[in-house]
Design a protein around this motif. Structure first.
Motif, PDB file in Angstrom:
ATOM      1  N   VAL A  23       0.835  -1.203   0.000  1.00  0.00           N
ATOM      2  CA  VAL A  23       0.000   0.000   0.000  1.00  0.00           C
ATOM      3  C   VAL A  23       0.871   1.255   0.000  1.00  0.00           C
ATOM      4  N   PHE A  24       1.974   1.238   0.718  1.00  0.00           N
ATOM      5  CA  PHE A  24       2.852   2.405   0.724  1.00  0.00           C
ATOM      6  C   PHE A  24       3.476   2.624  -0.645  1.00  0.00           C
ATOM      7  N   VAL A  25       3.732   1.544  -1.370  1.00  0.00           N
ATOM      8  CA  VAL A  25       4.237   1.680  -2.740  1.00  0.00           C
ATOM      9  C   VAL A  25       3.208   2.392  -3.615  1.00  0.00           C
ATOM     10  N   VAL A  26       1.926   2.058  -3.423  1.00  0.00           N
ATOM     11  CA  VAL A  26       0.867   2.740  -4.172  1.00  0.00           C
ATOM     12  C   VAL A  26       0.862   4.242  -3.854  1.00  0.00           C
TER      13      VAL A  26
ATOM     14  N   VAL B  60       4.488  10.690  -6.594  1.00  0.00           N
ATOM     15  CA  VAL B  60       5.278  11.026  -7.785  1.00  0.00           C
ATOM     16  C   VAL B  60       4.399  11.676  -8.844  1.00  0.00           C
ATOM     17  N   GLN B  61       3.191  11.164  -9.008  1.00  0.00           N
ATOM     18  CA  GLN B  61       2.273  11.728  -9.991  1.00  0.00           C
ATOM     19  C   GLN B  61       1.858  13.157  -9.623  1.00  0.00           C
ATOM     20  N   GLN B  62       1.677  13.429  -8.324  1.00  0.00           N
ATOM     21  CA  GLN B  62       1.221  14.755  -7.897  1.00  0.00           C
ATOM     22  C   GLN B  62       2.341  15.793  -7.904  1.00  0.00           C
TER      23      GLN B  62
ATOM     24  N   GLY C 249      13.661   9.858  -8.053  1.00  0.00           N
ATOM     25  CA  GLY C 249      14.377  10.995  -7.482  1.00  0.00           C
ATOM     26  C   GLY C 249      13.921  11.369  -6.088  1.00  0.00           C
ATOM     27  N   ILE C 250      13.397  10.414  -5.328  1.00  0.00           N
ATOM     28  CA  ILE C 250      12.959  10.675  -3.953  1.00  0.00           C
ATOM     29  C   ILE C 250      14.068  10.296  -2.987  1.00  0.00           C
ATOM     30  N   VAL C 251      14.453  11.223  -2.131  1.00  0.00           N
ATOM     31  CA  VAL C 251      15.443  10.966  -1.087  1.00  0.00           C
ATOM     32  C   VAL C 251      14.675  10.739   0.213  1.00  0.00           C
TER      33      VAL C 251
END
Length: 658
Positions: A269-272, A278-280, A312-314
């Motif tokens: 669920v966290f992956v979703v 990322v989309q937002q 690109g998420i840290v």
């Protein structure tokens, strides 16, 4: 006399400078009566001041109060006692009003300070003294908030310093703008609101407020906010197996939903949610995003790290048990959010009297609370109060670290005077007064500078953990930059070890289950082979071809079906398949029509399953749904009712016939 006395006259309120000028005029030759009349001062006040000034220095006008003369402790001792009580409260080990009064009595007894007789009779200081003591030193009786030992000790300078070191490292490396610094966290909302204060009759013992139900259903809401005060549309996690779009009817625009069996967040669920984030935000390796979150196990998975790397998420985690101080959502957002949510759900209950709120009303109530609580002011205050943005590693004062001092540093006041001699610490306050020191029994030690003065800290020392924490094999979790290569490799190794461990456990469980099944089958065959008596004997044919378990689930041979045959038919539902026995009535192309039997539950005269025809239970089904052709059954016989009961001379235990 009332506890708070209010003056009824203005006597003695003349300024000292005004009285001094009047006395100078009298000394210059004027009469007291004329000077008092000119300056509108009572002549007795002027006469008393002149008389007192000739003998001593005058510091105030009017009679001196008697409160200071009757005070038990001096101002220095009371101040030291008040500071010690405040220090204990800052360490989350505050003392109750009764213990405070006992401490005052013991302090007076240890220092030979005279006390009123009722103190000694009751074994504690008086109520009037305690009330005035609180008023003099800005103290009050408060109801404390329950705080776990983990939270109290985990928030210390070392762990907080490690977090700000990692935060400074990633900010200097990637130069994140404030709109790309995000905090993500989940919170639970339920179908039962928490009642707030209502206006009711004074003195009534019980005041009630209607809630939706006694048992709650929980829905998890995952939110993400950035340092500029903006919020990403939330994600709802419902406690269901299958998700439906109407679950989020009325939710904030752009929200998404999913389901788990418990309604809690999981790794998948966290992956979703990461894909939703990322989309937002449109983040990428060229436009990186800093995501600050806690160390929940659902947040740390290989799938989440892979998505974070490619997008690109840290990912930066805060230390365990510090989210109440270092997480902006917990600090300034979720508190107002829960208040507005309870208000919205209470409003729904009042608008729909007699109805019970379910999880399908949660999205609408969350929408009202989300718009009211997720404001730029609240979100920006959360980032500022935690020192994340603007970056301020000195945002927390020493007083906020006081609870961790119990286990974080040695208490020098409790160190032994000589090696091998342990200090004596008073664990509790004794109601009985200790006997005074005979050498100094003649004098009072009310001065803190006295050589034999016993301070409140000597009677009730600041708490300090005497035993070190037990060492365990569990690895200590701390703040980490999860997307860094060393941390990612460590997570991969941990995931592989956990997978191998679970695989080994599953193999052991399957092995034990296989042994149990083989043992159960042998016991069953032995029981069925024993001779049993029956009230109505039925001559069964040789059923060895039906009893064999090897071909029980083999491909069905139904090509030679004729009217009057008994067959096993499968009907599939959303969650499972159901098996029924039917009597073939007719054929039409690939469709078969049949009348169905139902199994008689309970104890029958035979140990074999017994069936009867259902009334008006006829249906058509595809020929492919026929699983097995059965032999002709035997009628139970004996009575008219038993003539309508059928027993099949074959093993039907594996089919779960309904």
């Amino acid at each position: 006399m009332p506890r708070t006395y209010r003056r009824k006259t203005s006597w003695g309120s003349t300024p000292l400078e005004e009285i001094e000028r009047a006395a100078s005029e009298v000394k210059g030759g004027k009469s007291i009566r004329s000077v008092a009349k000119e300056r509108q001062i009572d002549r007795s006040t002027v006469r008393r001041y002149i008389k007192k000034r000739d003998t001593q220095e005058v510091k105030s006008v009017g009679y001196s109060g008697t409160a200071s003369a009757k005070r038990v402790f001096s101002e220095e001792v009371e101040k030291e006692l008040a500071e010690h009580i405040k220090k204990l409260a800052e360490q989350f080990h505050g003392i109750s009003p009764k213990k405070c009064r006992e401490l005052a009595l013991e302090l007076a007894g240890r220092n030979n300070i005279p006390t009123p007789s009722n103190w000694t009779e009751k074994g504690l200081a008086g109520k009037e003294w305690f009330k005035n003591f609180l008023a003099r030193h800005h103290l009050s009786c408060r109801m404390p908030e329950a705080t776990s030992l983990g939270r109290a000790t985990a928030f210390n300078k070392t762990t907080v310093g490690e977090f700000f070191d990692n935060l400074a490292k990633v900010i200097d490396r990637y130069k994140f703008p404030p709109n790309m610094i995000f905090n993500v966290d989940e919170t639970g909302v339920t179908t039962v609101q928490t009642p707030k204060q209502v206006v009711a009759e004074k003195g009534k013992k019980q005041v009630g407020s209607i809630t939706s139900a006694e048992r709650v259903e929980l829905v998890t809401v995952v939110c993400a906010v950035n340092a500029t005060g903006n919020a990403v549309p939330p994600m709802f996690i419902f406690p269901r197996v299958r998700y439906k779009d109407h679950f989020i009817a009325g939710a904030p625009p752009g929200s998404i939903g999913t389901t788990t069996r418990s309604g809690w967040i999981s790794e998948d669920v966290f992956v979703v949610f990461l894909e939703h984030l990322v989309q937002q935000t449109k983040c990428s390796p060229d436009l990186p995003l800093l995501l600050i979150m806690d160390n929940h196990e659902a947040h740390i998975s290989l799938k989440a790290l892979d998505i974070a790397k490619t997008s690109g998420i840290v990912m930066l985690t805060i230390p365990p048990h510090t989210s109440h101080r270092l997480q902006p959502l917990d600090k300034c957002v979720y508190g107002p959010f829960k208040t507005y949510y309870n208000r919205a759900l209470d409003g729904w209950m009042r608008s729909n009297p007699g109805k019970t709120a379910s999880i399908y009303q949660i999205a609408g109530c969350v929408n009202d609370a989300f718009m009211s609580a997720m404001t730029p002011r609240n979100i920006s205050s959360g980032f500022r109060a935690t020192g994340i943005f603007p970056y301020n590693r000195d945002i927390f004062s020493d007083a906020e670290f006081e609870p961790s001092m119990v286990s974080d540093r040695p208490n020098l006041e409790q160190q032994p005077a000589a090696e091998g001699v342990a200090p004596v610490v008073s664990a509790s306050l004794s109601a009985e007064l200790p006997s005074p020191d005979p050498v100094h029994a003649c004098g009072s030690r009310s001065d803190p500078n006295h050589a034999r003065y016993v301070s409140p800290t000597d009677i009730l020392p600041l708490l300090k953990s005497q035993q070190p924490r037990k060492q365990t094999n569990r690895k200590r979790v701390k703040t980490r930059i999860l997307t860094d290569t060393p941390e990612k490799q460590a997570i991969e190794r941990h995931h592989e070890e956990r997978t191998n461990k679970l695989k080994g456990k599953k193999e052991i469980i399957h092995k034990k289950q296989g042994m149990w099944k083989r043992k159960q089958t042998q016991t069953k065959i032995a029981v069925e082979s024993s001779s049993e008596e029956s009230d109505v004997p039925i001559p069964f044919e040789d059923t060895s071809e039906y009893e064999s378990s090897s071909d029980e689930r083999s491909e069905p041979d139904v090509s030679d079906l004729v009217v009057g045959d008994f067959v096993i038919v499968r009907f599939a539902s959303k969650s499972r398949s159901h098996h029924y026995i039917g009597l073939v009535d007719s054929f039409a192309d690939n469709e078969v029509s049949a009348r169905f039997l139902r199994r008689i539950r309970g104890i029958t005269s035979s140990k074999k399953p017994t069936f009867v025809f259902k009334e008006n239970d006829e249906a058509s089904f595809p020929r492919k749904d026929v699983l097995k052709k059965l032999p002709q059954p035997q009628q139970a016989g004996g009575t008219a009712r038993r003539e309508q009961q059928f027993i099949f001379p074959c093993n039907l235990d594996h089919w779960n016939i309904e």
